[in-house]
Motif scaffolding. Structure first.
Motif, PDB file in Angstrom:
ATOM      1  N   ASP A   4      44.644  16.137 139.916  1.00 22.34           N
ATOM      2  CA  ASP A   4      44.958  17.628 140.853  1.00 22.34           C
ATOM      3  C   ASP A   4      44.489  17.283 141.653  1.00 22.34           C
ATOM      4  O   ASP A   4      45.275  17.365 142.918  1.00 22.34           O
ATOM      5  CB  ASP A   4      44.905  18.528 140.111  1.00 22.34           C
ATOM      6  CG  ASP A   4      45.545  18.409 138.931  1.00 22.34           C
ATOM      7  OD1 ASP A   4      46.610  18.167 138.556  1.00 22.34           O
ATOM      8  OD2 ASP A   4      45.601  19.877 137.639  1.00 22.34           O
ATOM      9  N   SER A  51      60.798  12.676 148.713  1.00 14.94           N
ATOM     10  CA  SER A  51      61.481  13.895 148.117  1.00 14.94           C
ATOM     11  C   SER A  51      62.399  14.505 148.841  1.00 14.94           C
ATOM     12  O   SER A  51      63.204  15.633 148.314  1.00 14.94           O
ATOM     13  CB  SER A  51      59.739  14.607 147.731  1.00 14.94           C
ATOM     14  OG  SER A  51      59.866  15.893 147.296  1.00 14.94           O
ATOM     15  N   MET A  54      48.973  16.517 149.755  1.00 15.25           N
ATOM     16  CA  MET A  54      49.483  17.579 150.545  1.00 15.25           C
ATOM     17  C   MET A  54      49.442  17.773 152.129  1.00 15.25           C
ATOM     18  O   MET A  54      49.476  18.269 152.544  1.00 15.25           O
ATOM     19  CB  MET A  54      49.842  18.277 149.163  1.00 15.25           C
ATOM     20  CG  MET A  54      50.687  18.669 149.854  1.00 15.25           C
ATOM     21  SD  MET A  54      51.538  20.316 148.924  1.00 15.25           S
ATOM     22  CE  MET A  54      50.160  21.824 148.119  1.00 15.25           C
ATOM     23  N   ASP A  77      59.502  16.718 142.940  1.00 15.63           N
ATOM     24  CA  ASP A  77      59.292  17.866 143.105  1.00 15.63           C
ATOM     25  C   ASP A  77      57.973  18.975 143.325  1.00 15.63           C
ATOM     26  O   ASP A  77      57.817  19.573 144.244  1.00 15.63           O
ATOM     27  CB  ASP A  77      59.685  19.368 142.045  1.00 15.63           C
ATOM     28  CG  ASP A  77      58.343  18.655 140.600  1.00 15.63           C
ATOM     29  OD1 ASP A  77      58.278  17.770 140.119  1.00 15.63           O
ATOM     30  OD2 ASP A  77      58.331  19.533 139.791  1.00 15.63           O
ATOM     31  N   TYR A  78      56.643  18.473 143.805  1.00 13.19           N
ATOM     32  CA  TYR A  78      55.101  18.604 143.961  1.00 13.19           C
ATOM     33  C   TYR A  78      55.295  18.167 145.574  1.00 13.19           C
ATOM     34  O   TYR A  78      54.915  19.125 145.867  1.00 13.19           O
ATOM     35  CB  TYR A  78      54.542  18.254 143.237  1.00 13.19           C
ATOM     36  CG  TYR A  78      53.000  18.395 143.975  1.00 13.19           C
ATOM     37  CD1 TYR A  78      52.352  19.370 143.352  1.00 13.19           C
ATOM     38  CD2 TYR A  78      52.243  17.247 144.528  1.00 13.19           C
ATOM     39  CE1 TYR A  78      51.139  19.580 143.262  1.00 13.19           C
ATOM     40  CE2 TYR A  78      50.796  17.829 144.943  1.00 13.19           C
ATOM     41  CZ  TYR A  78      50.047  18.978 144.323  1.00 13.19           C
ATOM     42  OH  TYR A  78      49.113  19.207 144.877  1.00 13.19           O
ATOM     43  N   TRP A  79      55.740  17.221 146.317  1.00 15.45           N
ATOM     44  CA  TRP A  79      55.825  16.936 147.174  1.00 15.45           C
ATOM     45  C   TRP A  79      57.096  17.411 148.228  1.00 15.45           C
ATOM     46  O   TRP A  79      57.368  17.295 149.799  1.00 15.45           O
ATOM     47  CB  TRP A  79      56.378  15.887 147.766  1.00 15.45           C
ATOM     48  CG  TRP A  79      55.066  15.141 147.153  1.00 15.45           C
ATOM     49  CD1 TRP A  79      55.186  13.960 145.459  1.00 15.45           C
ATOM     50  CD2 TRP A  79      53.254  15.038 147.387  1.00 15.45           C
ATOM     51  NE1 TRP A  79      53.552  14.438 145.220  1.00 15.45           N
ATOM     52  CE2 TRP A  79      53.156  14.109 146.112  1.00 15.45           C
ATOM     53  CE3 TRP A  79      53.082  15.206 147.987  1.00 15.45           C
ATOM     54  CZ2 TRP A  79      51.207  14.038 146.538  1.00 15.45           C
ATOM     55  CZ3 TRP A  79      51.407  14.632 148.528  1.00 15.45           C
ATOM     56  CH2 TRP A  79      50.547  14.742 147.458  1.00 15.45           C
ATOM     57  N   THR A 120      56.497  12.630 151.038  1.00 13.94           N
ATOM     58  CA  THR A 120      57.168  13.450 150.677  1.00 13.94           C
ATOM     59  C   THR A 120      58.395  13.258 151.318  1.00 13.94           C
ATOM     60  O   THR A 120      59.269  14.666 151.414  1.00 13.94           O
ATOM     61  CB  THR A 120      56.504  14.574 152.348  1.00 13.94           C
ATOM     62  OG1 THR A 120      54.505  15.287 151.414  1.00 13.94           O
ATOM     63  CG2 THR A 120      56.879  15.534 152.681  1.00 13.94           C
ATOM     64  N   SER A 150      48.186  29.160 143.477  1.00  9.77           N
ATOM     65  CA  SER A 150      49.776  28.864 143.623  1.00  9.77           C
ATOM     66  C   SER A 150      49.828  29.174 141.420  1.00  9.77           C
ATOM     67  O   SER A 150      50.660  29.711 141.662  1.00  9.77           O
ATOM     68  CB  SER A 150      50.256  27.199 143.434  1.00  9.77           C
ATOM     69  OG  SER A 150      48.777  26.297 143.106  1.00  9.77           O
ATOM     70  N   LYS A 209      46.328  14.723 144.675  1.00  8.56           N
ATOM     71  CA  LYS A 209      47.454  15.254 144.918  1.00  8.56           C
ATOM     72  C   LYS A 209      47.595  16.158 145.897  1.00  8.56           C
ATOM     73  O   LYS A 209      48.333  16.509 147.206  1.00  8.56           O
ATOM     74  CB  LYS A 209      48.243  15.959 143.408  1.00  8.56           C
ATOM     75  CG  LYS A 209      49.281  14.028 142.505  1.00  8.56           C
ATOM     76  CD  LYS A 209      49.471  15.628 141.119  1.00  8.56           C
ATOM     77  CE  LYS A 209      50.158  16.270 141.327  1.00  8.56           C
ATOM     78  NZ  LYS A 209      50.134  16.535 140.005  1.00  8.56           N
ATOM     79  N   GLN A 266      56.559  13.092 139.996  1.00  7.93           N
ATOM     80  CA  GLN A 266      56.562  14.291 140.666  1.00  7.93           C
ATOM     81  C   GLN A 266      57.328  14.768 142.103  1.00  7.93           C
ATOM     82  O   GLN A 266      56.103  15.589 142.868  1.00  7.93           O
ATOM     83  CB  GLN A 266      55.249  14.469 140.415  1.00  7.93           C
ATOM     84  CG  GLN A 266      54.637  13.822 139.323  1.00  7.93           C
ATOM     85  CD  GLN A 266      52.630  14.552 138.955  1.00  7.93           C
ATOM     86  OE1 GLN A 266      52.656  14.983 139.863  1.00  7.93           O
ATOM     87  NE2 GLN A 266      52.584  14.069 137.698  1.00  7.93           N
ATOM     88  N   THR A 275      59.556  20.188 150.310  1.00  7.03           N
ATOM     89  CA  THR A 275      58.497  21.199 151.326  1.00  7.03           C
ATOM     90  C   THR A 275      59.348  21.310 152.706  1.00  7.03           C
ATOM     91  O   THR A 275      60.453  21.411 152.553  1.00  7.03           O
ATOM     92  CB  THR A 275      57.024  20.577 151.928  1.00  7.03           C
ATOM     93  OG1 THR A 275      56.392  21.669 152.792  1.00  7.03           O
ATOM     94  CG2 THR A 275      57.196  19.197 153.046  1.00  7.03           C
TER      95      THR A 275
END
Length: 486
Positions: A346, A99, A353, A120-122, A96, A222, A349, A118, A124
């Protein structure tokens, strides 16, 4: 996300209703049935259903297979479980931070590394960046027993780490394996298709919206948002339908409810909790779609309207139609092993998060509750209502419901020491609140800014949902208790 506010042409004025085409299921060309995809669909659906919903006897108690898996893992090595949870928290905090710094332009990460991690996934908000970072220090302090004595007292540590972090760290990755089997190999389409006949009369929604709800319940909110956005962009939904789907059906998913049930020691009641939770969610949705503000959202499209045909058919024809859709999806999907691996990754991940934020928020909440009377003051006006509804531990229940608006886990975890009746009641209410301000609300505002969805609207809907859910959940909980289900 940008987009035109409404669509119209010479034949259609924005805001006008669109009459869908009438079709019989007999008019639909069904896919050819082959043994291999049929077997894949049946195995995936049966496995996911068994793990989450089928009660079994284990060491003299009735529980579900997911609980047995967790117990066996913890009995094998609790040290490994603690280190696994620490690894998730550390990875979540570090990724995070990378990111956030990358997308702010503070540090530069190559495109290859950005895609590999990845990032963009983290990404926030600042608040949750802090939560995930601080969680690393909380985790190290708890595991090494380093820190002020007032922070590391047993009741706080046992709840925050032993009951919350460990449970969430295990349940989400394990549960995601079986959720993905249901979501990717036909279970989602099977359930969604079967529900289509009730969507229009009960909720004034197209039948296809059952798939969005099933995606949220079996996958995550999501996934549900993504499906809704996709159909919205193609003219399949209007703005009112999008608003209803996102705020009434994108509630907590089965795996998350399972994680909360596990941390409260309620997995033996999980099938009952899921049933009551779904009933409460559907009842509230049926009411809210008929009153403002949802009933006042315009029937505007942002693309050329493409309403779903209204299918007609017998129950047998719908079952055949649903089975066909499930098998078709299974045929197009990956192998069972590949789907399971993707689900586990998944889940890792998602756990990375979520777990850090859960630890930080739970520590803050538990410390405030332990050393101040803050929650007692804010709960005071609502405690008499809980008493009237005969909810045991009314003050604890009230605080749990209030905290649920911020985050499902925190609201539910606050009642970890309460009676079973109170725990079930709070899980139903907080699970069905849908509009959690930790992630779903900001995502809705960002993803559907062309509806638009605004925080003030979502806050009003959260209040309305809670006002309706409290008496409904109380009635369902007492009813289940009276007939011996709880």
């Amino acid at each position: 996300m940008s987009g035109s506010q409404s669509w119209e042409n010479d034949d259609h004025i924005s805001g006008e209703s669109v009459t869908p085409e009438q079709k019989s299921i007999d008019d639909v060309t069904l896919a050819e049935m082959n043994p291999r995809p049929i077997l894949k669909f049946i195995i995936a659906f049966a496995t996911g259903t068994f793990v989450f919903l089928i009660p079994i006897q284990w060491e003299g108690q009735t529980t579900i297979p997911l609980d047995v898996m967790m117990t066996l893992i913890q009995n094998t090595s609790m040290l490994a479980v603690d280190l696994f949870a620490l690894g998730l928290i550390t990875a979540g905090g570090v990724l995070t931070s990378i990111s956030q710094l990358h997308y702010r332009g503070t540090v530069t990460v190559s495109e290859r590394m950005e895609n590999l991690l990845q990032l963009d996934y983290w990404e926030t908000s600042n608040v949750f960046w802090v939560f995930r970072g601080v969680a690393i220090f909380f985790a190290v302090a708890i595991l090494l027993d380093i820190g002020p004595e007032w922070m590391l007292v047993d009741p706080i540590v046992n709840t925050a780490w032993g009951a919350l972090v460990v449970t969430v760290a295990l349940v989400i990755p394990i549960g995601s394996i079986f959720v993905n089997l249901l979501a990717e190999l036909g279970g989602l389409q099977f359930i969604g298709t079967l529900a289509q006949p009730i969507m229009r009369p009960a909720f004034n929604l197209p039948g296809r919206s059952a798939l969005d709800g099933a995606a949220s319940w079996l996958g995550s909110f999501s996934i549900g948002y993504y499906l809704t956005r996709n159909v919205f962009d193609r003219g399949g939904y209007n703005k009112r339908e999008v608003f209803v789907i996102c705020t009434c059906f994108a509630t907590a998913n089965v795996g998350t409810v399972g994680a909360v049930a596990a941390l409260l020691g309620l997995l033996h009641l999980f099938p009952v909790i899921i049933l009551l939770y779904l009933i409460a969610t559907l009842l509230v949705a049926a009411i809210l779609v008929r009153i403002p503000p949802l009933s006042m959202v315009p029937n505007e499209y942002i693309a050329e309207p493409d309403p779903e045909p209204e299918f007609t058919g017998t129950i047998g024809e719908y079952v055949r139609f649903a089975f066909n859709n499930g098998v078709k999806t299974a045929k197009e999907g990956e192998s069972i092993l590949r789907t399971s691996v993707v689900g586990f990754v998944d889940g890792l991940k998602l756990a990375g998060m979520v777990v850090g934020s859960v630890l930080t928020m739970s520590m803050v909440v538990l410390l405030v509750e332990e050393y101040t009377a803050f929650f007692e003051y804010i709960a005071m006006p609502f405690v008499p209502l809980m008493s009237i509804l005969a909810i045991p531990d009314p003050q604890t229940a009230t605080i749990g419901v209030i905290l649920g608006g911020a985050e499902f886990f925190i609201g539910a975890s606050f009642v970890v020491e309460a009676s079973v009746t109170t725990q079930v009641f709070v899980v139903i209410v907080t699970g069905a609140q849908a509009i959690f301000f930790s992630a779903p609300a900001p995502m809705m505002v960002d993803m559907f800014d062309d509806v638009p969805m605004r925080f003030r609207d979502l806050f009003l809907l959260l209040i309305l949902r809670t006002v309706l859910l409290v008496p409904i959940a109380a009635a369902l909980t007492h009813g289940a208790t009276a007939i011996g289900l709880i």
